[in-house]
Every structure is written in structure tokens, then in C-alpha cells.
Motif scaffolding. Sequence first.
Motif, PDB file in Angstrom:
ATOM      1  N   UNK A   1       2.811 -71.302  68.829  1.00  0.00           N
ATOM      2  CA  UNK A   1       1.491 -71.837  69.333  1.00  0.00           C
ATOM      3  C   UNK A   1       1.247 -73.186  69.620  1.00  0.00           C
ATOM      4  N   UNK A   2       2.218 -74.016  68.481  1.00  0.00           N
ATOM      5  CA  UNK A   2       2.348 -75.573  68.562  1.00  0.00           C
ATOM      6  C   UNK A   2       2.875 -75.691  69.901  1.00  0.00           C
ATOM      7  N   UNK A   3       4.011 -74.998  70.106  1.00  0.00           N
ATOM      8  CA  UNK A   3       4.959 -75.383  71.350  1.00  0.00           C
ATOM      9  C   UNK A   3       4.065 -75.180  72.759  1.00  0.00           C
ATOM     10  N   UNK A   4       3.433 -73.948  72.686  1.00  0.00           N
ATOM     11  CA  UNK A   4       2.616 -73.659  73.956  1.00  0.00           C
ATOM     12  C   UNK A   4       1.496 -74.777  74.147  1.00  0.00           C
ATOM     13  N   UNK A   5       1.159 -75.448  72.963  1.00  0.00           N
ATOM     14  CA  UNK A   5      -0.167 -76.400  73.408  1.00  0.00           C
ATOM     15  C   UNK A   5       0.672 -77.575  73.941  1.00  0.00           C
ATOM     16  N   UNK A   6       1.782 -77.658  73.566  1.00  0.00           N
ATOM     17  CA  UNK A   6       2.536 -79.117  74.203  1.00  0.00           C
ATOM     18  C   UNK A   6       3.279 -78.826  75.368  1.00  0.00           C
ATOM     19  N   UNK A   7       3.333 -77.514  75.581  1.00  0.00           N
ATOM     20  CA  UNK A   7       4.270 -77.072  77.080  1.00  0.00           C
ATOM     21  C   UNK A   7       3.385 -75.938  77.583  1.00  0.00           C
ATOM     22  N   UNK A   8       2.215 -76.045  77.923  1.00  0.00           N
ATOM     23  CA  UNK A   8       1.402 -74.698  78.599  1.00  0.00           C
ATOM     24  C   UNK A   8       1.978 -74.063  79.666  1.00  0.00           C
ATOM     25  N   UNK A   9       2.999 -74.837  80.354  1.00  0.00           N
ATOM     26  CA  UNK A   9       3.555 -73.972  81.620  1.00  0.00           C
ATOM     27  C   UNK A   9       4.840 -73.549  81.381  1.00  0.00           C
TER      28      UNK A   9
ATOM     29  N   UNK B   1       4.515 -61.884  75.883  1.00  0.00           N
ATOM     30  CA  UNK B   1       3.220 -61.311  75.479  1.00  0.00           C
ATOM     31  C   UNK B   1       2.367 -61.816  74.340  1.00  0.00           C
ATOM     32  N   UNK B   2       2.970 -62.877  73.647  1.00  0.00           N
ATOM     33  CA  UNK B   2       2.426 -63.708  72.763  1.00  0.00           C
ATOM     34  C   UNK B   2       1.711 -64.951  73.353  1.00  0.00           C
ATOM     35  N   UNK B   3       2.190 -65.226  74.755  1.00  0.00           N
ATOM     36  CA  UNK B   3       1.659 -66.264  75.304  1.00  0.00           C
ATOM     37  C   UNK B   3       0.051 -66.254  75.505  1.00  0.00           C
ATOM     38  N   UNK B   4      -0.604 -67.300  75.090  1.00  0.00           N
ATOM     39  CA  UNK B   4      -2.254 -67.137  75.255  1.00  0.00           C
ATOM     40  C   UNK B   4      -2.505 -66.736  76.662  1.00  0.00           C
TER      41      UNK B   4
END
Length: 369
Positions: free
Chosen positions: A63-71, A363-366
Motif C-alpha cells: 500500500x505504501x509503495x502504491x501510494x508513492x508509485x500509483x502507476x 489483484x491487490x492494486x487499489x
Amino acid sequence: MGHLNDLESHGQAVWLDFVDRKFLNEGGLVKLVKEDGVTGVTSNPSIFEKAMGHGTAYDESLAAFDKANPDASAMARYEHLAIEDIQNAADTLRPIYDRLNGKDGYVSLEVSPKLAEDTDGTIAEAARLWAAVDRPNLMIKIPGTPEGVPAIAASIAAGINVNVTLLFSIEAYKAVALAFVEGLEARVAKGQPIDRLASVASFFVSRIDSKIDDKIDAGVGGDEAKALKGKVAIANAKAAYAWYQDFIASDRWQKLAAKGAMPQRLLWASTGTKNPDYPDTLYIDTLIGADTVNTVPPKTLDAFRDHGTVAETLTQDIEGARKVLADAERLGLDLDGVTTLLVAEGVHSFIHSFDDLLGAIAAKHPAAA
């Protein structure tokens, strides 16, 4: 009755064939290092698929990685998680690496199995992952396919430690052993050091017996072949080790050893027993010898701790091992064909696990919710 830490007296290292965030965070690896003398860790796409694709241990980091790297792609997200685990394990093992001057204390991370037939792609990914993990006690896993052989030589020449995976045949093992030497010789020619470069050749065991035993059960070789059940894989490993002993005594290797080169150790992989009729410690008990590694899944490690037998077995009855291999050939069990098939199946299996892993992470990507 033997224990895991008794294997060190015979020159064999025990590595754990398992990585998992929860296990690492709860001190599982630290405990095995302290109590059982475990000195290394191996990973592969199947292990990461089980670890990351199920449960919640990786969700916070993801989740932290996705927030910083949404794409970010699923591959980038997987690598972020894998590198964290590998760095964690490497840091746990670093005191061993330092104490033994680089002779052990390694953790392995595999290049994408989709590069198994791509030499240049493998070379590039090995260099990229080596830089990303940034730990001297990392080994990059490269498959011992025909395309992997020059990538092994190039990676060693570049100063990257290599764990050669998916070795089943003695001929394939010889090719990667020579590739290791070629990489070292290339460094010597450039005046570069070779005394801290490490490599293992991961020779798979139990899968060979599974295939050969199936043939015997199907009637290949007749009644005479039944005496070979559960023996061919061990004989194959013993013959590989006999070649290793001859090779490190050769002038070519001794010249490198004089410059501080460490031998490429044979590592016994796929050592969990597939056949319930065989002892659950079969592929540890029978393959104990100097300058080798046995990478062990947790269940087999527990079994050996409880009732394994420690003795110098790898060099016992080499003539008997050669007879087993000769009889297997004479009776039409086609070990060469079996080992060729196993490489192809191994690559396919790892690709399948890798695809499942990337699918689970995606599948876990927001955005996928």
C-alpha cells in the motif's frame, strides 16, 4: 541420530529453501541460524507466489509503495516486495558472510523465468537486480539452460555472485562449471579480484527419481529395473560430485585457486522427498560431503533435525553409483531424455508460478478493486 548443525563438520552447508515476510519479521530465520547453523536462503517464483499471493503480510508495504508509485506495474510491485525480503534475509546472514570471508551467508534472488532462453535479457536483469538489492551476500539465480550458460560467464565476469538453477544432467552441470571458470578467467585477464566471488550449481534431485520411477512402474526395463527405484537421482548427484572433485584438482582450477578463487559448490536442490515410500530425509542423508550445500524446505529441515543421519555419504560407493547409471541406460530408462524434459518443465512451472504471482499482486492494486 544427527542434527542439522552437525553437517558443518562434513563441510556441508544448510540453506533454507523458503522466504516469507511473516517468517522473517517474527525471527524465524534468526532462530534457524542460531540454533541449526543455517547459513543461506534460496527463493524462487513458486516460493514467492505462495508468500505474496496469499495472506496479508505484504499488504502494508504494498500500500505504501502504491501510494508513492500509483502507476507501477505488477512486476515493479513484485520486485519492490521481493527486494525488501531479500535485503532482510541478506542482512540477517551478513554476520556469517563476514565471519567466513564470503564463503557462505548468501541469499538468492532469481531473474525472471521468462528470460530462460534470452541470454542478453538475463545478463541485463542480473545486473539490474544485483544493483537494486545492493548486498555483497546476494546471489542472482540464473537457469542452467543453453542460453543461460553465457549469461553465467558474463555475470561472474561482471563481479556478480551466481546461483545456477535448474540443473539436472551432468553435462549441463559441466557447462555451467566451465562458464563460472571462464568468468573468473576474464576478471583475471583484466586484473580484477576474484577472491570474493561466489557461485553454487543447484543440482535438482528428487524430480529425477519421480520421473524414472514412473517409467519403471509403467514397465520400462522390466523386473530388473525395479531395483533402481529411488537410486538414480542419488547416483547422478554422486557422479556429478566425482567430476567436481576431479575438476578442482586440475591445473586450470588450481591457477585460479592460487589467486584466491572459491570453488563453485554443488548445491542439492529439490531435496524434499516426493515419494511417501522413501525416508523423508533420503536426499540429505545420502548426499553429505565437503564443499556442498543442501537447500532444504522447512518440512524436510524439521525432519532431519529430528531423525536425520550424519555421515560422509557423498563419496561412498561411487562405483555402485556408476553401475546404477549404466544399468539405467542399458534398461532404456533414458536419463538424458528425462533431464531434458525436467528442464523444460521446470522453466514452465516457474513461469506459471510467476504469472500467478503477478496476477495476485495486480489483484491487490487499489485500481483493480
